[in-house]
Write an enzyme that holds these catalytic residues in place. Structure first.
Site, PDB file in Angstrom:
ATOM      1  CB  VAL A  16      -0.962  -0.009   1.213  1.00 27.43           C
ATOM      2  CG1 VAL A  16      -1.813   1.248   1.226  1.00 27.43           C
ATOM      3  CG2 VAL A  16      -1.855  -1.253   1.171  1.00 27.43           C
ATOM      4  CG  ASP A  41      -9.722  -9.101   7.225  1.00 28.23           C
ATOM      5  OD1 ASP A  41      -8.672  -8.454   7.077  1.00 28.23           O
ATOM      6  OD2 ASP A  41      -9.821 -10.296   6.903  1.00 28.23           O
ATOM      7  CE1 TYR A  77      -1.096  -7.542  10.761  1.00 31.02           C
ATOM      8  CE2 TYR A  77      -3.223  -8.615  10.399  1.00 31.02           C
ATOM      9  CZ  TYR A  77      -2.302  -7.630  10.072  1.00 31.02           C
ATOM     10  OH  TYR A  77      -2.585  -6.738   9.070  1.00 31.02           O
TER      11      TYR A  77
HETATM   12  N1  NAI Z   1      -1.602  -7.313   3.402  1.00 26.87           N
HETATM   13  C1  NAI Z   1      -2.849  -7.590   3.759  1.00 26.87           C
HETATM   14  O1  NAI Z   1      -3.457  -8.554   3.298  1.00 26.87           O
HETATM   15  C2  NAI Z   1      -3.580  -6.699   4.719  1.00 26.87           C
HETATM   16  C3  NAI Z   1      -2.989  -5.563   5.216  1.00 26.87           C
HETATM   17  N2  NAI Z   1      -3.681  -4.770   6.105  1.00 26.87           N
HETATM   18  C4  NAI Z   1      -3.051  -3.576   6.648  1.00 26.87           C
HETATM   19  O2  NAI Z   1      -2.815  -2.684   5.572  1.00 26.87           O
HETATM   20  C5  NAI Z   1      -1.623  -1.954   5.797  1.00 26.87           C
HETATM   21  C6  NAI Z   1      -0.716  -2.067   4.603  1.00 26.87           C
HETATM   22  O3  NAI Z   1      -0.384  -3.435   4.389  1.00 26.87           O
HETATM   23  P1  NAI Z   1       0.623  -3.904   3.245  1.00 26.87           P
HETATM   24  O4  NAI Z   1       1.038  -2.742   2.413  1.00 26.87           O
HETATM   25  O5  NAI Z   1       0.044  -5.093   2.600  1.00 26.87           O
HETATM   26  O6  NAI Z   1       1.866  -4.378   4.135  1.00 26.87           O
HETATM   27  P2  NAI Z   1       3.353  -4.694   3.678  1.00 26.87           P
HETATM   28  O7  NAI Z   1       3.835  -5.792   4.553  1.00 26.87           O
HETATM   29  O8  NAI Z   1       3.438  -4.851   2.198  1.00 26.87           O
HETATM   30  O9  NAI Z   1       4.114  -3.352   4.055  1.00 26.87           O
HETATM   31  C7  NAI Z   1       4.394  -2.996   5.378  1.00 26.87           C
HETATM   32  C8  NAI Z   1       5.521  -1.984   5.370  1.00 26.87           C
HETATM   33  O10 NAI Z   1       5.863  -1.702   6.721  1.00 26.87           O
HETATM   34  C9  NAI Z   1       7.278  -1.651   6.787  1.00 26.87           C
HETATM   35  N3  NAI Z   1       7.757  -1.947   8.124  1.00 26.87           N
HETATM   36  C10 NAI Z   1       7.646  -3.109   8.820  1.00 26.87           C
HETATM   37  N4  NAI Z   1       8.301  -3.000   9.982  1.00 26.87           N
HETATM   38  C11 NAI Z   1       8.842  -1.755  10.028  1.00 26.87           C
HETATM   39  C12 NAI Z   1       9.637  -1.053  10.963  1.00 26.87           C
HETATM   40  N5  NAI Z   1      10.035  -1.630  12.109  1.00 26.87           N
HETATM   41  N6  NAI Z   1      10.003   0.219  10.677  1.00 26.87           N
HETATM   42  C13 NAI Z   1       9.640   0.814   9.518  1.00 26.87           C
HETATM   43  N7  NAI Z   1       8.900   0.195   8.599  1.00 26.87           N
HETATM   44  C14 NAI Z   1       8.500  -1.073   8.840  1.00 26.87           C
HETATM   45  C15 NAI Z   1       7.752  -2.705   5.800  1.00 26.87           C
HETATM   46  O11 NAI Z   1       9.092  -2.478   5.417  1.00 26.87           O
HETATM   47  C16 NAI Z   1       6.791  -2.467   4.651  1.00 26.87           C
HETATM   48  O12 NAI Z   1       7.284  -1.417   3.840  1.00 26.87           O
HETATM   49  C17 NAI Z   1      -1.054  -2.486   7.114  1.00 26.87           C
HETATM   50  O13 NAI Z   1      -1.482  -1.657   8.142  1.00 26.87           O
HETATM   51  C18 NAI Z   1      -1.693  -3.837   7.272  1.00 26.87           C
HETATM   52  O14 NAI Z   1      -1.796  -4.208   8.627  1.00 26.87           O
HETATM   53  C19 NAI Z   1      -4.951  -5.065   6.489  1.00 26.87           C
HETATM   54  C20 NAI Z   1      -5.584  -6.174   6.022  1.00 26.87           C
HETATM   55  C21 NAI Z   1      -4.955  -7.089   5.095  1.00 26.87           C
END
Ligand code: NAI
Length: 308
Positions: free
Chosen positions: A21, A110, A133
């Protein structure tokens, strides 16, 4: 309604810009203001001090926080790290945003629900996470809501896109390598395109900025604050999603042999973290409040596959 840039030189602080995202937001937010997306070495979400110091140095008008600990199964054995990133960092973001008067856009999941029932969840439904989580994300939601900062929390589900680590890309890779893939058919929800989430976020920011021009910044933020469900339109299962993706890919590449997609139950695929069987999110509030409808999952799937 007038849509425009933020007041000149206003900054948007973006976390997690290397994620699914965040990567999309980096492009989508760029026309709205000065986007600052620090590397993890600069702003480590696991380190409250670095989060606080970065926000104080940047002094943003908006903090957009897709950064998160998203390893659902690993979180069961790393709860401290999951809570530090998904709850503590969000608390600090809220506290600093309140002092600055900044708006916070945060993403949740979700998995804050226990998945009982068959109906799509509305924002006011009782939460009951079944995994570390989910519990850590819920703690983040609560910390942000209690911080007193103007905030919007977008709960989404099953995020995927043409880049990053996601179910679709894993399935397409494995489908070329294996004879058959067994995919769970009793968890229901909707795949959500990372770009659709980014576009929705930009739309919401523009709406708030336009409202601020008439009622003032603080009132506009207060007015918009709350939890919103923002998931792809329609409803499916992981099995159906995989089958549809492989079918669409087969049509694009008729000469390639793809695995047969077989349906199994969750019991047949044990994982460290329990997942809700009902992940459906009702997105009516988002539509009514911001006039935004998330894309139907089959339509976004077609667009994503066309980019691969
Ligand atoms: N991926 C999924 O299926 C779902 C995601 N979400 C939520 O949507 C949002 C976006 O998810 P995605 O983009 O898919 O996640 P992603 O895993 O692709 O990206 C997460 C980002 O957070 C960064 N990150 C992790 N630990 C870190 C740290 N200690 N310091 C700095 N950066 C750090 C990672 O490097 C990555 O760039 C999150 O809040 C997630 O919880 C909600 C429902 C489903």
């Amino acid at each position: 309604m007038v849509f425009g840039r933020l007041p000149s030189e206003e900054r948007i602080l973006l976390t997690g810009a290397k994620g699914q995202v965040g990567g999309e937001l980096l492009k989508t937010l760029e026309p709205l203001g000065v986007v600052i997306a620090p590397e993890r070495a600069m702003m480590d979400l696991a380190d409250a001090t670095s989060v606080r110091d970065t926000i104080r140095a940047v002094r943003p008008r908006w903090i957009v926080n897709p950064g998160a600990y998203t390893e659902v199964d690993r979180a069961e054995s790393e709860p401290d790290l999951a809570y530090a990133i998904n709850a503590e960092a969000v608390k600090v973001i809220g506290e600093e945003a309140r002092v600055l008067g900044a708006g916070v856009i945060h993403f949740s999941t979700d998995y804050v629900f226990d998945g009982s029932g068959e109906e799509p969840y509305v924002e006011t439904d009782t939460v009951g996470p079944m995994s570390v989580y989910g519990a850590s994300k819920l703690a983040g939601e609560r910390a942000l809501a209690e911080s007193g900062a103007g905030h919007m929390i977008f709960r989404t589900s099953w995020v995927y896109g043409a880049r990053g680590k996601n179910f679709l890309l894993t399935i397409l890779k494995l489908a070329r390598e294996r004879e058959a893939l067994r995919i769970v058919d009793d968890q229901h929800g909707a795949p959500t395109w990372s770009r659709d989430l980014a576009r929705m976020t930009a739309h919401v920011i523009k709406r708030c900025e336009a409202t601020a021009q008439t009622i003032g910044w603080k009132a506009a933020l207060q007015d918009a604050s709350g939890v919103y469900h923002a998931a792809g339109g329609g409803d499916t299962s992981w099995f159906e999603f995989a089958a549809e993706a492989v079918q669409q890919q087969r049509e694009k590449e008729p000469g390639v042999r793809f695995a047969k997609i077989e349906s199994i139950s969750t019991d047949q695929y044990p994982t460290p973290a329990r997942r809700p069987s009902n992940s459906r999110l009702n997105c009516t509030k988002l539509k009514e409040r911001f006039e935004w409808t998330m894309m139907y999952w089959r339509d976004s799937l077609r667009e994503v596959l066309s980019e691969l």
